[in-house]
Design an enzyme around this catalytic site. Structure first.
Site, PDB file in Angstrom:
ATOM      1  N   TYR A  84       0.854  -1.191   0.000  1.00  0.00           N
ATOM      2  CA  TYR A  84       0.000   0.000   0.000  1.00  0.00           C
ATOM      3  C   TYR A  84       0.899   1.253   0.000  1.00  0.00           C
ATOM      4  CZ  TYR A  84      -3.241   3.536   1.663  1.00  0.00           C
ATOM      5  OH  TYR A  84      -3.963   4.689   1.788  1.00  0.00           O
ATOM      6  N   THR A  91       1.638   3.708   1.734  1.00  0.00           N
ATOM      7  CA  THR A  91       2.444   4.156   2.884  1.00  0.00           C
ATOM      8  C   THR A  91       3.425   3.092   3.372  1.00  0.00           C
ATOM      9  OG1 THR A  91       0.803   3.311   4.424  1.00  0.00           O
ATOM     10  CG2 THR A  91       0.558   5.623   3.745  1.00  0.00           C
ATOM     11  N   LYS A  92       3.424   1.914   2.760  1.00  0.00           N
ATOM     12  CA  LYS A  92       4.199   0.797   3.312  1.00  0.00           C
ATOM     13  C   LYS A  92       5.691   0.909   2.946  1.00  0.00           C
ATOM     14  CE  LYS A  92       0.892  -1.411   5.447  1.00  0.00           C
ATOM     15  NZ  LYS A  92      -0.182  -0.414   5.542  1.00  0.00           N
ATOM     16  N   ASN A  93       6.500   0.011   3.526  1.00  0.00           N
ATOM     17  CA  ASN A  93       7.959   0.144   3.379  1.00  0.00           C
ATOM     18  C   ASN A  93       8.425   0.026   1.937  1.00  0.00           C
ATOM     19  OD1 ASN A  93       7.749   0.324   6.125  1.00  0.00           O
ATOM     20  ND2 ASN A  93       9.534  -0.973   6.543  1.00  0.00           N
ATOM     21  N   ILE A  94       7.734  -0.774   1.130  1.00  0.00           N
ATOM     22  CA  ILE A  94       7.860  -0.583  -0.315  1.00  0.00           C
ATOM     23  C   ILE A  94       6.439  -0.429  -0.851  1.00  0.00           C
ATOM     24  CG2 ILE A  94      10.039  -1.863  -0.447  1.00  0.00           C
ATOM     25  CD1 ILE A  94       8.683  -3.985  -2.015  1.00  0.00           C
TER      26      ILE A  94
END
Ligand SMILES: Cc1ncc(COP(=O)(O)O)c(C=O)c1O
Length: 398
Positions: A181, A183-186
């Site tokens: 998603y 906002t996620k780390n990738i």
């Protein structure tokens, strides 16, 4: 005050991501195709597993993993009250009943002792979340699951880089589910991935993600010639597109560099905020690799002299984007009505859910951005009234 708004969870997008997407746009093949296949291979290699199945979101990954685990109506699945509603909804959509087990107040991860108390004859699976990227005690959870024959589905939405106890997040249980998603780390905008040791279950997840069609149905329009397909079961429209996969391929190449930056920002926060009347996150256990997806502080009004919601407003007014991860699950009206959950039964998660604030933690942040966040926190707390205990004292004395 900073001039521009610092967007919470903004992705770190470079020229490689832009070039990758443009190449897909020019290729004539936007849907599920060769880029998705490459992203699956790259992700499997990063996690050290044989194969991975890309899907449209982590929610889809969780839903399909539970279905592949055989979860359905009449079953119970134990999960955490400190998660995004999608974790619980994935259980609800299988027809099974979610059961909550409270969290540990230090790690904010599901407490294995609470899980044990919630196991019944109807329990079919455990669905724990590596909260904020902090590794779960998977040895304890798998140790509970094994004698009862329970499946374990790891919600690794925050935990792409997470490792502990000699293994990588998502490889301990029966299924590991990841989120890409925005906002996620990738980030691929929307996107998810499933890993599992069992090839036949991965094949079923692939099939279910594309209407339940026979294998490789996505190739039906490819240069290899028209392929007939058959519907083997009633599946879902949960496939990933090549546009998303192009982002994912470029992002995954940078995941370790991103991680280093996350660690550095986390450490800057730990040092700069140490003297303030906030509860800071516990450091990871020695030897554990925390993905540092979220940096969460607890604002206890009695100690900080400001309510959590006033803190959120003050930070936003100072142009700092903040988040809440999460209002605890039993505080949502739908679940209270559907499952009769009472917040009193999950005291740790409810307290954390009412006090928690996530500060921005993205690799694209500069040191100046970090300093702006710290300054805004300091100013917010400095502007507070005296702590509640002092106020009471003053009232009695005056
Ligand atoms: C803990 C957790 N689980 C699951 C999800 C769902 O991920 P997605 O948005 O990819 O469906 C999220 C997303 O925010 C999450 O934070």
């Amino acid at each position: 005050m900073r001039e521009s708004f610092l967007v919470f969870g903004a992705p770190t997008i470079g020229q490689e991501e832009i070039d990758g997407v443009v190449a897909v746009l020019k290729s004539g093949w936007l849907g599920t195709g060769p880029k998705v296949a490459q992203f699956e291979r790259d992700f499997a290699s990063y996690k050290g597993v044989e194969a991975a199945a890309a899907v449209s979101s982590c929610t889809a990954a969780l839903h399909l993993s539970l279905l592949a685990a055989g979860v359905g109506p009449g079953d119970e699945v134990i999960t955490t009250p400190m998660t995004f509603c999608s974790t619980v909804n994935a259980i609800v959509h299988t027809g099974a009943t979610p059961v909550l087990a409270d969290i540990d107040p230090v790690t904010l991860n599901i407490d294995p002792a609470q899980v044990e108390r919630r196991i019944t004859r109807r329990t079919k699976a455990i669905l724990p979340v590596h909260f904020a990227g902090r590794p779960l005690d998977m040895r304890a959870l798998c140790g509970l699951a094994e004698p009862h024959g329970l499946k374990v589905v790891e919600d690794c939405a925050h935990a792409i880089e997470t490792e502990a106890q000699g293994g990588k997040a998502g490889t301990f249980g029966d299924f590991g589910c990841f989120s890409f998603y925005a906002t996620k780390n990738i980030a691929t905008g929307e996107g998810g991935m499933v890993i599992t040791r069992r090839p036949e279950e991965l094949a079923r997840i692939r099939r279910l993600s594309l209407h339940g069609l026979s294998r490789d149905a996505w190739k039906r329009f490819s240069a290899e010639g028209y392929r007939h397909y058959q519907a083997i079961e009633a599946g879902y429209k949960y496939n990933m597109m090549d546009i998303q996969a192009a982002l994912g391929i470029a992002q995954l190449r940078k995941v370790e560099a991103f991680h280093c930056r996350r660690v550095a920002i986390w450490q800057q926060y730990q040092e700069a905020l140490a003297g303030l009347p906030l509860a800071l996150p516990a450091d990871p256990e020695p030897g554990a690799r925390h993905a540092r997806h979220l940096y969460t502080v607890l604002v206890d009004e009695a100690r900080a002299g400001i309510s959590r919601d006033a803190f959120l407003d003050a930070m936003t007014t100072m142009n700092i984007g903040v988040g809440v991860h999460y209002l605890s699950v039993p505080e949502h009206p739908y679940y209270q009505k559907a499952f009769g959950w009472n917040p009193r039964d999950y005291p740790v998660a409810v307290r954390v859910g009412r006090q928690t604030v996530s500060l921005p933690l993205m690799p694209c942040m500069t040191d100046a951005d970090v300093a702006d966040v710290v300054a805004a926190v300091e100013r917010t707390l400095a502007a507070r009234g005296p702590p509640a205990s002092d106020r009471r004292g003053a009232g009695l004395g005056g």
